[in-house]
Design a protein around this motif. Sequence first.
Motif, PDB file in Angstrom:
ATOM      1  N   ARG A 132      -3.257 -31.777  58.854  1.00 15.92           N
ATOM      2  CA  ARG A 132      -2.445 -31.128  58.502  1.00 15.92           C
ATOM      3  C   ARG A 132      -1.493 -31.605  57.232  1.00 15.92           C
ATOM      4  O   ARG A 132      -0.764 -32.689  57.837  1.00 15.92           O
ATOM      5  N   ARG A 133      -1.318 -31.438  55.981  1.00 12.96           N
ATOM      6  CA  ARG A 133      -0.833 -32.431  55.254  1.00 12.96           C
ATOM      7  C   ARG A 133       0.365 -31.252  54.391  1.00 12.96           C
ATOM      8  O   ARG A 133       1.071 -31.771  53.904  1.00 12.96           O
ATOM      9  N   LEU A 134      -0.207 -30.064  53.979  1.00 10.59           N
ATOM     10  CA  LEU A 134       0.453 -29.189  53.250  1.00 10.59           C
ATOM     11  C   LEU A 134       1.200 -28.180  53.927  1.00 10.59           C
ATOM     12  O   LEU A 134       0.790 -27.985  55.287  1.00 10.59           O
ATOM     13  N   GLY A 135       1.969 -27.290  53.123  1.00 13.90           N
ATOM     14  CA  GLY A 135       2.834 -26.314  53.877  1.00 13.90           C
ATOM     15  C   GLY A 135       1.870 -24.888  54.029  1.00 13.90           C
ATOM     16  O   GLY A 135       1.912 -24.145  55.121  1.00 13.90           O
ATOM     17  N   SER A 136       0.715 -24.785  53.550  1.00 13.15           N
ATOM     18  CA  SER A 136       0.193 -23.507  53.389  1.00 13.15           C
ATOM     19  C   SER A 136      -1.213 -23.366  53.758  1.00 13.15           C
ATOM     20  O   SER A 136      -1.935 -22.266  53.721  1.00 13.15           O
ATOM     21  N   ALA A 143      -8.118 -39.825  66.376  1.00  7.87           N
ATOM     22  CA  ALA A 143      -8.054 -41.146  65.811  1.00  7.87           C
ATOM     23  C   ALA A 143      -8.171 -41.038  64.173  1.00  7.87           C
ATOM     24  O   ALA A 143      -7.252 -41.731  63.597  1.00  7.87           O
ATOM     25  N   ALA A 144      -8.816 -40.083  63.886  1.00  8.75           N
ATOM     26  CA  ALA A 144      -9.020 -40.036  62.458  1.00  8.75           C
ATOM     27  C   ALA A 144      -7.567 -39.410  61.937  1.00  8.75           C
ATOM     28  O   ALA A 144      -7.124 -39.893  60.824  1.00  8.75           O
ATOM     29  N   ASP A 145      -6.984 -38.354  62.656  1.00  8.51           N
ATOM     30  CA  ASP A 145      -5.510 -37.974  62.291  1.00  8.51           C
ATOM     31  C   ASP A 145      -4.700 -39.158  62.075  1.00  8.51           C
ATOM     32  O   ASP A 145      -3.858 -39.368  61.142  1.00  8.51           O
ATOM     33  N   SER A 165      -4.553 -23.337  55.846  1.00  9.50           N
ATOM     34  CA  SER A 165      -5.066 -22.402  56.783  1.00  9.50           C
ATOM     35  C   SER A 165      -5.347 -23.101  58.173  1.00  9.50           C
ATOM     36  O   SER A 165      -5.858 -24.094  58.111  1.00  9.50           O
ATOM     37  N   ASN A 166      -5.142 -22.555  59.132  1.00  7.90           N
ATOM     38  CA  ASN A 166      -5.488 -23.059  60.657  1.00  7.90           C
ATOM     39  C   ASN A 166      -7.178 -23.237  60.555  1.00  7.90           C
ATOM     40  O   ASN A 166      -7.342 -24.119  61.446  1.00  7.90           O
ATOM     41  N   LEU A 167      -7.534 -22.415  59.825  1.00 10.68           N
ATOM     42  CA  LEU A 167      -9.301 -22.550  59.846  1.00 10.68           C
ATOM     43  C   LEU A 167      -9.630 -23.839  59.170  1.00 10.68           C
ATOM     44  O   LEU A 167     -10.866 -24.307  59.065  1.00 10.68           O
ATOM     45  N   THR A 168      -8.772 -24.310  58.241  1.00 11.00           N
ATOM     46  CA  THR A 168      -9.408 -25.295  57.248  1.00 11.00           C
ATOM     47  C   THR A 168      -9.177 -26.661  57.777  1.00 11.00           C
ATOM     48  O   THR A 168      -9.955 -27.620  57.655  1.00 11.00           O
ATOM     49  N   ILE A 169      -7.923 -26.846  58.506  1.00 10.57           N
ATOM     50  CA  ILE A 169      -7.830 -27.933  59.088  1.00 10.57           C
ATOM     51  C   ILE A 169      -8.785 -28.236  60.397  1.00 10.57           C
ATOM     52  O   ILE A 169      -9.120 -27.462  60.902  1.00 10.57           O
ATOM     53  N   GLY A 170      -8.653 -29.828  60.688  1.00  9.51           N
ATOM     54  CA  GLY A 170      -9.483 -29.897  61.814  1.00  9.51           C
ATOM     55  C   GLY A 170     -10.711 -30.946  61.664  1.00  9.51           C
ATOM     56  O   GLY A 170     -10.837 -31.373  60.696  1.00  9.51           O
ATOM     57  N   ARG A 171     -11.484 -30.929  62.779  1.00 11.71           N
ATOM     58  CA  ARG A 171     -12.693 -31.828  62.614  1.00 11.71           C
ATOM     59  C   ARG A 171     -13.798 -31.029  62.320  1.00 11.71           C
ATOM     60  O   ARG A 171     -14.110 -29.806  62.575  1.00 11.71           O
ATOM     61  N   TYR A 172     -14.702 -31.795  61.715  1.00  9.48           N
ATOM     62  CA  TYR A 172     -16.406 -31.148  61.457  1.00  9.48           C
ATOM     63  C   TYR A 172     -17.275 -32.166  61.439  1.00  9.48           C
ATOM     64  O   TYR A 172     -16.919 -33.437  61.290  1.00  9.48           O
ATOM     65  N   GLN A 173     -18.514 -31.858  62.163  1.00 15.09           N
ATOM     66  CA  GLN A 173     -19.648 -32.706  62.299  1.00 15.09           C
ATOM     67  C   GLN A 173     -20.391 -32.129  60.999  1.00 15.09           C
ATOM     68  O   GLN A 173     -20.893 -31.109  60.892  1.00 15.09           O
ATOM     69  N   PHE A 174     -20.733 -32.985  60.090  1.00 16.30           N
ATOM     70  CA  PHE A 174     -21.443 -32.720  58.897  1.00 16.30           C
ATOM     71  C   PHE A 174     -22.990 -32.793  58.767  1.00 16.30           C
ATOM     72  O   PHE A 174     -23.407 -33.928  58.711  1.00 16.30           O
ATOM     73  N   GLY A 175     -23.592 -31.741  59.268  1.00 19.31           N
ATOM     74  CA  GLY A 175     -25.124 -31.644  59.430  1.00 19.31           C
ATOM     75  C   GLY A 175     -25.500 -32.392  60.676  1.00 19.31           C
ATOM     76  O   GLY A 175     -24.669 -32.841  61.301  1.00 19.31           O
ATOM     77  N   ASP A 176     -26.670 -32.130  60.938  1.00 21.48           N
ATOM     78  CA  ASP A 176     -27.391 -32.736  62.065  1.00 21.48           C
ATOM     79  C   ASP A 176     -27.266 -34.454  62.030  1.00 21.48           C
ATOM     80  O   ASP A 176     -27.332 -34.663  60.893  1.00 21.48           O
TER      81      ASP A 176
END
Length: 610
Positions: free
Chosen positions: A305-309, A271-273, A311-322
């Motif tokens: 994913r917005r730019l061409g270069s 949904a965020a994407d 990393s696959n490890l940078t994009i995606g979802r994160y839960q920020f802290g507890d």
Amino acid sequence: MPNQPRTRYDVYISYNEADAEWVFEWLLPRLKEAGLTVAIDAESFQPGAPVLEESERVIAESRHILAILTPAYVAEGWDNFETLLVQNEDPGARLRRLIPLLLEECDPPARIKLLHWVEMTDPARREDQLRRVIDAAQGTRTLPELHPERIPDARQRWWELRGIALAGIVSLITLGLLGAWIWSQRGPAQMDRVFNLAVAQIGERRADGSQRQSELGDLLGRWIFNGLQAENAQYEGNREVLIWHDSLSWTEKSHTLGRIGGVSAEDRSLAADGLAQNINAHAVIYGHLSEGEPRQLTVEFFVPRRLGSESNLTIGRYQFGDPILIPANFDPADTLSAGALEERVTVRANALFWLLIGIRQNLLGRHAEALAIFQQAERSLPRWRDVGEGKEYLYFFIGREHLFLGQFDQAEAALQRAISLDPNFARAQIALGGVYFQRMQRLDEPAQRLSHPDLAAAFAAYAKGITLAQRASDPILTDVAQMAAASALRLQAEAEYALDQFEDAAATHNQAIDMLDAAIAHLRTTAQYRILGQAYQFLGLSYLERGQTLQRMDAAAEARMSFAEAVTAFDNCLAQEANLLEDEFFATSVASFCRSWKVETEAILAQFGG
């Protein structure tokens, strides 16, 4: 005036079960206190009777029907059936039987849109709005009295009509110009800065993953937005950053961000994407309040994913802290309690701002600048605690930037610190495997690669990353980890081949192929075309090198089959271009590679006579 049927009830409440708490605790007591005879399913339906028949009976015996409009109500066909019954009996709405109450923003059915509903979304105005509903139900709401006027003669009436017509034309022109001016003042529907950050509203999460409006959630969302804005004011590049939140006026933006719902973290990230794509955002911050006591605030963010270069490890979802614990019986009017909670939320927002600014530099390929921002955040945010507040992400990104800059020892130290703060941090484990892999890749001698402890350390880190990604129900991250592990296996096989250990090399290639097949099987069910193309690229290389190994083992038939599989993999890689027409990185760094290696592999196949 049409004859009105005999009635048993003043009003009947039509609602969705998801809104029962508000109906029974807020609305029903006030209606009864006003002296109305109220029908509601839990009290008025006869036990054992068919529900449809009871609905039809109660509606027929009620002077008015209150329809509580919410997203859940609109989604349920049963409630639509009740409103249909009402409008079938009163198709022209002459008796004003159906009175819609808009409790939460939603898109009502077309037949309800034709009616004027009572606006109940603003808690501060609900009491006044309810008074209108009670007056209508009691029949006490009247229009101002009509006063007779003298009838002018024909000539005077003609001039009056001309004057009225002229005034009407002038009014229409004025309204048109005013409307055009107002329309020109509305804010943009898409974000247009170098770095665009959207902050979705926070609501109370229901069991089905949807969110209901919450005054506390609105307050927490504003605190997050204000914390981001405060840090951006101190950022020297703040003119390049745009932050949106629904508290902004319509002249600043014309797109409503709303709330990000979903049962699972993966659902919410999708949904965020979607929101990010609609408004051109580079990151979306969202969250939710848990139901019941004690309440907790979970803060999440998503990097599309917005730019061409990137990393696959940078994009995606994160839960920020507890999750942030909300004190029991929290009262925003209690300045001491509210101040303490606001500080916790603001610290999280301040840290998140600098984290995302650093990610922005990372996505632009400015790794030295990104590293400087992350290190500045570490120094300038003393209230950002190590445990429970997402600080492991800071050290993860510091480690990633050191890795991009070829500073392997510093990268290893930062990633180990991230893992020490969160041993279940899958991304950090995968990145740590990348440190060992790249450090080993720089060794010239094959024998050194095979005996170096970094080889085993890389496999161990990747295996741990795969396990943690699977445990976190993050399938895309699992695929990325499997692709990384397959690359390390191929590096090992190349070293074994160089040392004439052909059987070992073939077996190692088989492991890499099995791992890539597993990743591809899932990626084919997603729209992650670039990652899928890269997986086919890695698979084609593994089949190609396995074929070369089998040739050295005099297994010509098996070698030919392996080369044919390599061509198929490269073809599948190139097939992803149709879905990535504007992805320059894929075209230049992946597709061109697959195209050249396909030609080379076909030349090898031709030597086999096919």
